[in-house]
Design a protein around this motif. Sequence first.
Motif, mmCIF file in Angstrom:
data_model
loop_
_atom_site.group_PDB
_atom_site.id
_atom_site.type_symbol
_atom_site.label_atom_id
_atom_site.label_comp_id
_atom_site.label_asym_id
_atom_site.label_seq_id
_atom_site.Cartn_x
_atom_site.Cartn_y
_atom_site.Cartn_z
ATOM 1 N N TYR A 117 5.917 0.392 -9.422
ATOM 2 C CA TYR A 117 5.649 1.239 -10.707
ATOM 3 C C TYR A 117 6.634 1.522 -10.934
ATOM 4 O O TYR A 117 6.946 1.444 -12.389
ATOM 5 C CB TYR A 117 4.593 1.942 -9.758
ATOM 6 C CG TYR A 117 3.360 1.600 -9.280
ATOM 7 C CD1 TYR A 117 2.241 1.764 -10.655
ATOM 8 C CD2 TYR A 117 2.959 1.592 -8.258
ATOM 9 C CE1 TYR A 117 0.800 1.030 -10.355
ATOM 10 C CE2 TYR A 117 1.818 1.128 -7.909
ATOM 11 C CZ TYR A 117 0.054 1.260 -9.237
ATOM 12 O OH TYR A 117 -0.535 0.537 -8.849
ATOM 13 N N ARG A 150 0.699 -0.911 -0.096
ATOM 14 C CA ARG A 150 -0.144 -0.033 -0.265
ATOM 15 C C ARG A 150 0.437 1.150 0.013
ATOM 16 O O ARG A 150 2.386 1.206 0.590
ATOM 17 C CB ARG A 150 -1.096 0.002 1.132
ATOM 18 C CG ARG A 150 -2.273 -0.786 1.684
ATOM 19 C CD ARG A 150 -2.717 -0.840 2.968
ATOM 20 N NE ARG A 150 -3.519 -2.252 3.076
ATOM 21 C CZ ARG A 150 -5.240 -1.836 1.666
ATOM 22 N NH1 ARG A 150 -5.692 -0.941 1.150
ATOM 23 N NH2 ARG A 150 -5.880 -2.708 1.827
ATOM 24 N N GLY A 151 -0.236 2.586 -0.766
ATOM 25 C CA GLY A 151 0.733 3.645 -0.853
ATOM 26 C C GLY A 151 1.770 3.662 -0.875
ATOM 27 O O GLY A 151 2.328 2.482 -2.574
ATOM 28 N N GLU A 152 3.125 4.189 -0.357
ATOM 29 C CA GLU A 152 4.406 4.477 -0.904
ATOM 30 C C GLU A 152 5.898 3.224 -0.687
ATOM 31 O O GLU A 152 6.562 3.528 -1.807
ATOM 32 C CB GLU A 152 5.625 4.724 0.301
ATOM 33 C CG GLU A 152 6.499 5.469 0.005
ATOM 34 C CD GLU A 152 6.796 6.761 -1.132
ATOM 35 O OE1 GLU A 152 7.931 6.275 -1.953
ATOM 36 O OE2 GLU A 152 6.004 7.071 -1.629
ATOM 37 N N ARG A 153 4.975 2.254 -0.390
ATOM 38 C CA ARG A 153 5.745 0.644 -0.392
ATOM 39 C C ARG A 153 5.766 0.253 -1.550
ATOM 40 O O ARG A 153 6.662 -0.736 -1.945
ATOM 41 C CB ARG A 153 5.275 -0.126 0.459
ATOM 42 C CG ARG A 153 5.631 -0.135 1.703
ATOM 43 C CD ARG A 153 4.812 -1.158 2.798
ATOM 44 N NE ARG A 153 6.210 -2.587 2.767
ATOM 45 C CZ ARG A 153 5.655 -3.716 2.573
ATOM 46 N NH1 ARG A 153 4.518 -3.599 3.309
ATOM 47 N NH2 ARG A 153 6.990 -3.855 2.825
ATOM 48 N N ALA A 154 4.733 0.882 -3.105
ATOM 49 C CA ALA A 154 4.372 0.181 -3.971
ATOM 50 C C ALA A 154 5.139 1.286 -5.109
ATOM 51 O O ALA A 154 4.929 0.498 -6.217
ATOM 52 C CB ALA A 154 3.133 0.084 -4.305
ATOM 53 N N THR A 155 6.184 1.357 -4.418
ATOM 54 C CA THR A 155 6.418 2.831 -5.949
ATOM 55 C C THR A 155 7.792 1.867 -6.460
ATOM 56 O O THR A 155 7.635 2.488 -7.713
ATOM 57 C CB THR A 155 7.230 3.659 -4.964
ATOM 58 O OG1 THR A 155 6.146 4.581 -4.109
ATOM 59 C CG2 THR A 155 8.386 4.859 -5.774
ATOM 60 N N THR A 170 1.056 6.311 -4.537
ATOM 61 C CA THR A 170 2.077 6.434 -3.737
ATOM 62 C C THR A 170 1.831 7.354 -3.545
ATOM 63 O O THR A 170 2.892 8.150 -2.491
ATOM 64 C CB THR A 170 3.297 5.875 -4.798
ATOM 65 O OG1 THR A 170 3.960 6.276 -5.540
ATOM 66 C CG2 THR A 170 2.848 4.216 -5.225
ATOM 67 N N ASN A 214 4.400 9.385 -5.206
ATOM 68 C CA ASN A 214 5.884 9.366 -5.324
ATOM 69 C C ASN A 214 6.025 10.581 -6.371
ATOM 70 O O ASN A 214 5.413 10.699 -7.497
ATOM 71 C CB ASN A 214 6.471 8.350 -5.838
ATOM 72 C CG ASN A 214 7.709 7.962 -5.275
ATOM 73 O OD1 ASN A 214 8.394 8.756 -6.786
ATOM 74 N ND2 ASN A 214 8.797 7.567 -4.467
#
Length: 279
Positions: free
Chosen positions: A197, A189-194, A224, A226
Amino acid sequence: MLILLISLLIGGGCGYASFVNHWGMGAAIGYGITGFFLAMILFGFVIRKKIAKVQEELQAIMQKGQSRINLKVQKFQSRPGGNPTQMQRELEGEQKTMIKHSLAFIPKLEPFKKWNLLMGRQIATMRLQFLYQLKEFKQVDELLGAKNIFEQPMLSEPILAAMKMARQYENKDIKGAEKTFKKRVKWFRGERATLLYGMISWIYMKEGEADKARKILLKGKEVTGNQTLTRNWEHLANCNEKKFSNAGLGEEWYSLYLEKPVVPKQKRMRGNAKAANRF
């Protein structure tokens, strides 16, 4: 696995003993269940303690190696004007030695596989990280392609999933990389998926699929927040494909060995600046 079997035997024994002593069916079932769970808890605690002790030894090896690396960095920083390239080689050599020592230690965890169902996967996960860092990609591919589910690495972190995608890209398995992305990205979730992607958009760009990269970045930047993903989306939305770069993802991105970091050229001082430095 053995913990489960032993616990079942102990639970069954408790239940059978209760039954033959005419304590009733209800008591037999109750004592059987109690015996099973108590055995599971007891044996599980003992095995976890033993595993933790071995893992602490492994951690000590890594910490010792990291301390040597930090010491070399400090020495380099205390000697201005040293050769950065030589220092980089020395640091890489120290890191390689540390990883090799850690990799050689892992077999000490093998005996616990018969006691813990997930230990085989945990061992494979550690090996995956170490082998990838050593660029032993043939062995990495073998680990990722393991048929036995209990010997497959657990892609529980974004960097591990990205490693698999990177290997799939290098092996020309673009559909496989897309499948891994779709399966794994929903777990972060969120930033952890950066990183995921960034990885899939980079693959699309390498494959000449800028439109696909733009669409996935549109979602990625919203999910994210980001800045690197946002900038890349803006570049593609404005048809500036040459400006696409994952450099902003930093060390995590470069640890995949898909690109080398750009080392800024040192500016040479000339004229009066040189003369001034003599005083």
